[in-house]
Design an enzyme around this catalytic site. Structure first.
Site, PDB file in Angstrom:
ATOM      1  N   LYS A   9      -6.374   4.635   9.402  1.00 59.40           N
ATOM      2  CA  LYS A   9      -5.614   3.384   9.503  1.00 59.40           C
ATOM      3  C   LYS A   9      -4.640   3.404  10.683  1.00 59.40           C
ATOM      4  O   LYS A   9      -4.306   4.487  11.200  1.00 59.40           O
ATOM      5  CB  LYS A   9      -4.852   3.161   8.186  1.00 59.40           C
ATOM      6  CG  LYS A   9      -5.745   2.938   6.967  1.00 59.40           C
ATOM      7  CD  LYS A   9      -4.900   2.626   5.731  1.00 59.40           C
ATOM      8  CE  LYS A   9      -5.772   2.333   4.525  1.00 59.40           C
ATOM      9  NZ  LYS A   9      -4.947   1.909   3.354  1.00 59.40           N
ATOM     10  N   TYR A  49     -10.693  -6.165   2.086  1.00 60.33           N
ATOM     11  CA  TYR A  49      -9.710  -6.067   0.998  1.00 60.33           C
ATOM     12  C   TYR A  49      -9.787  -7.265   0.049  1.00 60.33           C
ATOM     13  O   TYR A  49      -8.786  -7.616  -0.581  1.00 60.33           O
ATOM     14  CB  TYR A  49      -8.305  -5.890   1.573  1.00 60.33           C
ATOM     15  CG  TYR A  49      -8.016  -4.461   2.026  1.00 60.33           C
ATOM     16  CD1 TYR A  49      -8.452  -3.366   1.287  1.00 60.33           C
ATOM     17  CD2 TYR A  49      -7.289  -4.208   3.188  1.00 60.33           C
ATOM     18  CE1 TYR A  49      -8.193  -2.063   1.686  1.00 60.33           C
ATOM     19  CE2 TYR A  49      -7.022  -2.898   3.605  1.00 60.33           C
ATOM     20  CZ  TYR A  49      -7.484  -1.840   2.844  1.00 60.33           C
ATOM     21  OH  TYR A  49      -7.220  -0.545   3.237  1.00 60.33           O
ATOM     22  N   ASN A 112      -0.765   4.441   3.882  1.00 60.98           N
ATOM     23  CA  ASN A 112      -1.291   5.665   3.262  1.00 60.98           C
ATOM     24  C   ASN A 112      -2.434   6.301   4.066  1.00 60.98           C
ATOM     25  O   ASN A 112      -3.308   6.948   3.524  1.00 60.98           O
ATOM     26  CB  ASN A 112      -1.667   5.392   1.799  1.00 60.98           C
ATOM     27  CG  ASN A 112      -2.740   4.333   1.670  1.00 60.98           C
ATOM     28  OD1 ASN A 112      -3.246   3.841   2.665  1.00 60.98           O
ATOM     29  ND2 ASN A 112      -3.088   4.001   0.449  1.00 60.98           N
ATOM     30  N   HIS A 115      -8.440   4.939   4.512  1.00 58.03           N
ATOM     31  CA  HIS A 115      -9.240   4.256   3.493  1.00 58.03           C
ATOM     32  C   HIS A 115     -10.471   5.110   3.239  1.00 58.03           C
ATOM     33  O   HIS A 115     -11.039   5.671   4.189  1.00 58.03           O
ATOM     34  CB  HIS A 115      -9.698   2.873   3.982  1.00 58.03           C
ATOM     35  CG  HIS A 115     -10.822   2.321   3.153  1.00 58.03           C
ATOM     36  ND1 HIS A 115     -10.597   1.664   1.958  1.00 58.03           N
ATOM     37  CD2 HIS A 115     -12.176   2.387   3.304  1.00 58.03           C
ATOM     38  CE1 HIS A 115     -11.778   1.340   1.427  1.00 58.03           C
ATOM     39  NE2 HIS A 115     -12.746   1.772   2.221  1.00 58.03           N
ATOM     40  N   GLU A 126     -19.781  -1.040   2.833  1.00 60.24           N
ATOM     41  CA  GLU A 126     -18.747  -0.812   3.864  1.00 60.24           C
ATOM     42  C   GLU A 126     -19.346  -0.211   5.138  1.00 60.24           C
ATOM     43  O   GLU A 126     -18.942  -0.583   6.239  1.00 60.24           O
ATOM     44  CB  GLU A 126     -17.638   0.084   3.289  1.00 60.24           C
ATOM     45  CG  GLU A 126     -16.845  -0.649   2.206  1.00 60.24           C
ATOM     46  CD  GLU A 126     -15.735   0.181   1.568  1.00 60.24           C
ATOM     47  OE1 GLU A 126     -15.644   1.395   1.859  1.00 60.24           O
ATOM     48  OE2 GLU A 126     -14.971  -0.393   0.776  1.00 60.24           O
TER      49      GLU A 126
HETATM   50  P1  IDP Z   1      -7.217   2.688  -2.369  1.00 64.49           P
HETATM   51  O1  IDP Z   1      -7.053   2.576  -0.870  1.00 64.49           O
HETATM   52  O2  IDP Z   1      -6.566   3.946  -2.898  1.00 64.49           O
HETATM   53  O3  IDP Z   1      -8.649   2.532  -2.821  1.00 64.49           O
HETATM   54  P2  IDP Z   1      -6.718  -0.049  -3.289  1.00 64.49           P
HETATM   55  O4  IDP Z   1      -6.141  -0.412  -4.612  1.00 64.49           O
HETATM   56  O5  IDP Z   1      -8.155  -0.351  -3.040  1.00 64.49           O
HETATM   57  O6  IDP Z   1      -6.371   1.509  -3.034  1.00 64.49           O
HETATM   58  O7  IDP Z   1      -5.825  -0.797  -2.200  1.00 64.49           O
HETATM   59  C1  IDP Z   1      -6.229  -0.872  -0.858  1.00 64.49           C
HETATM   60  C2  IDP Z   1      -5.022  -0.621   0.031  1.00 64.49           C
HETATM   61  O8  IDP Z   1      -4.043  -1.654  -0.164  1.00 64.49           O
HETATM   62  C3  IDP Z   1      -4.270   0.693  -0.269  1.00 64.49           C
HETATM   63  O9  IDP Z   1      -4.872   1.805   0.343  1.00 64.49           O
HETATM   64  C4  IDP Z   1      -2.893   0.378   0.267  1.00 64.49           C
HETATM   65  O10 IDP Z   1      -2.856   0.507   1.694  1.00 64.49           O
HETATM   66  C5  IDP Z   1      -2.741  -1.101  -0.077  1.00 64.49           C
HETATM   67  N1  IDP Z   1      -2.058  -1.297  -1.374  1.00 64.49           N
HETATM   68  C6  IDP Z   1      -2.581  -1.120  -2.617  1.00 64.49           C
HETATM   69  N2  IDP Z   1      -1.665  -1.373  -3.573  1.00 64.49           N
HETATM   70  C7  IDP Z   1      -0.536  -1.727  -2.919  1.00 64.49           C
HETATM   71  C8  IDP Z   1       0.800  -2.098  -3.354  1.00 64.49           C
HETATM   72  O11 IDP Z   1       1.108  -2.180  -4.551  1.00 64.49           O
HETATM   73  N3  IDP Z   1       1.707  -2.373  -2.362  1.00 64.49           N
HETATM   74  C9  IDP Z   1       1.395  -2.316  -1.025  1.00 64.49           C
HETATM   75  N4  IDP Z   1       0.168  -1.975  -0.591  1.00 64.49           N
HETATM   76  C10 IDP Z   1      -0.773  -1.664  -1.509  1.00 64.49           C
HETATM   77 MG    MG Z   2      -9.856   0.837  -2.729  1.00 66.92          MG
END
Ligand code: IDP
Ligand code: MG
Length: 153
Positions: A9, A49, A112, A115, A126
């Site tokens: 990212k 997303y 984070n 992905h 994907e």
């Molecule tokens: P993942 O990346 O661990 O699979 P997902 O729930 O698919 O998690 O969410 C996609 C991305 O959206 C996350 O990696 C993160 O960058 C962002 N995200 C998810 N939940 C939150 C939140 O509660 N606040 C802000 N960003 C979030």
């Molecule tokens: Mg995810």
């Protein structure tokens, strides 16, 4: 063999962690079969997303994915989807286990670092989203007999 998609990212690009992240997957024994720099558009990031479209932070995560180009890469290996997810760590970097990519490099839920595809089915979708068929290279690396035993592959 199973393939999965990783996106390095913008936060990791800005913090110059690209080599560190790729090195971790290489050292594990995963095989790199596609890689490129890629600039998200609003259309593609909305699609990627889509499962978060009704969340209040949707626009914010989309914007954060477009700040710089990303690196998209395709990794191959037995159980690649599950292994890459576990090496990436939990979504919240502050809670992700030490030793995982997010656990070692992230202090944030949103920012984070990577992905990783969450299921084999989603990995296929994907990989097709970011790569043309000719950008995925099918070849057996020379180290193969040292990564797997005969009866595993
Ligand atoms: P993942 O990346 O661990 O699979 P997902 O729930 O698919 O998690 O969410 C996609 C991305 O959206 C996350 O990696 C993160 O960058 C962002 N995200 C998810 N939940 C939150 C939140 O509660 N606040 C802000 N960003 C979030
Ligand atoms: Mg995810």
């Amino acid at each position: 063999m199973e393939k999965t998609l990783v996106i390095i990212k913008p936060g990791a690009i800005q913090r110059e962690l690209v080599g560190e992240i790729i090195t971790r997957f290489e050292r594990k024994g995963l095989h790199l079969c596609g890689i490129k720099m890629y600039q998200f558009t609003d259309k593609v990031v909305s699609e990627h997303y889509a499962h978060l479209a009704d969340r209040p932070f949707f626009k914010r995560i989309k914007d954060s994915m477009m700040i710089t180009p990303v690196i998209v890469c395709c990794w191959e290996g037995l159980d690649a989807v599950r292994i890459v997810r576990s090496m990436s760590g939990g979504t919240n970097g502050r809670e992700a286990a030490p030793g995982t990519i997010r656990g070692d490099f992230s202090m944030s839920v949103q920012e984070n670092i990577v992905h990783a595809s969450d299921t084999v089915e989603n990995a296929k979708v994907e990989i097709n989203r970011f790569f043309k068929p000719e950008e995925i290279f099918e070849f057996k690396p020379n180290n193969f007999p040292f990564v797997y035993a005969n009866d595993e592959v």
